[in-house]
Design an enzyme around this catalytic site. Structure first.
Site, PDB file in Angstrom:
ATOM      1  N   PRO A   1       1.381  -5.753  -3.603  1.00 56.87           N
ATOM      2  CA  PRO A   1       2.365  -6.974  -4.637  1.00 56.87           C
ATOM      3  C   PRO A   1       1.806  -6.711  -5.957  1.00 56.87           C
ATOM      4  CG  PRO A   1       0.470  -7.828  -2.780  1.00 56.87           C
ATOM      5  CD  PRO A   1       0.102  -6.709  -2.695  1.00 56.87           C
ATOM      6  N   CYS A   2       0.990  -7.121  -7.166  1.00 56.81           N
ATOM      7  CA  CYS A   2       0.766  -7.794  -7.365  1.00 56.81           C
ATOM      8  C   CYS A   2       1.391  -7.700  -8.116  1.00 56.81           C
ATOM      9  CB  CYS A   2      -0.768  -7.386  -8.061  1.00 56.81           C
ATOM     10  SG  CYS A   2      -0.771  -6.179  -8.762  1.00 56.81           S
ATOM     11  N   HIS A   3       2.225  -6.665  -8.278  1.00 55.06           N
ATOM     12  CA  HIS A   3       2.972  -6.582  -9.782  1.00 55.06           C
ATOM     13  C   HIS A   3       4.796  -6.298  -9.197  1.00 55.06           C
ATOM     14  CE1 HIS A   3       0.215  -5.570 -12.156  1.00 55.06           C
ATOM     15  NE2 HIS A   3      -0.152  -3.785 -11.094  1.00 55.06           N
TER      16      HIS A   3
END
Length: 213
Positions: free
Chosen positions: A165-167
């Site tokens: 989910p980092c982006h």
């Protein structure tokens, strides 16, 4: 609403309810689940998530010299004999189970999933990487370990594949800037329509209608 691309747990549960309502109206097979009471850190913000199971067709090329056994008709030149090896599509299926969960750390939903063959053998991470559509392969090559990895399911404690989910927040921030009537947009529908196809999960276009919750 979610101009920075993030949502709260309360908002996630709100959008989850709207998503499930739409799923039921379409006859889709999403279901909602709640974490066990022992994992509920805040009774006012229950940990809930979505689940869907489905089968994806996997086609591989199988070398065969016996066309009749594969029920394939060959156009054979009358002067020649058919003595050839050919690629024959062989259909098989993989069972996928998708889980949509909320990440308090990132403030966004996360897509977890498992995949296994018809005989129950779990697909390896390498096999899942190879199953990703060509359009995403370039990014996978550059960001393989921060794009799709294996992680422990936060509730079940079992190994699952995860779209990292980092982006997500940046992606959703850019999307909301393009949406004129943000209040009529269901965050989960918008997000899942964007990331789901990476791992073979496609939402019907009908989800985009009347999804004001």
């Amino acid at each position: 609403m979610w101009k920075d691309g993030r949502i709260s747990c309360v908002q996630f549960n709100h959008y989850l309810d709207g998503f499930l309502e739409r799923s039921r109206s379409l006859g889709d097979e999403w279901v909602g689940r709640s974490a066990p009471q022992c994992l509920q850190l805040d009774p006012t913000q229950p940990v809930r998530y979505l689940i869907k199971q489905c089968f994806r067709e996997i086609t591989t090329a199988v070398q065969t010299r016996e066309a009749e056994s594969e029920n394939i008709e060959f156009a054979v030149n009358e002067k020649d004999e058919c003595e050839c090896s050919c690629d024959v599509p062989s259909k098989s299926y993989a069972k996928y189970e998708y889980h949509v969960m909320y990440s308090p750390s990132y403030g966004v939903p996360v897509l977890y999933f498992t995949a296994s063959t018809q005989d129950g053998r779990p697909l390896s991470l390498e096999e899942v990487w190879k199953s990703i559509p060509d359009v995403y392969q370039l990014r996978l090559k550059d960001e393989r370990w921060t794009f799709l990895t294996q992680q422990e399911h936060p509730i079940l404690g079992k190994p699952f594949f995860q779209l990292h989910p980092c982006h997500t927040a940046d992606m959703m921030k850019n999307i909301v800037n393009c949406v004129e009537k943000e209040g009529k947009t269901n965050y989960l529908v918008t997000w899942l329509s964007s990331v789901g196809p990476v791992v073979g999960l496609h939402l019907s276009l009908e989800y985009a209608k009347n999804t004001h919750l």
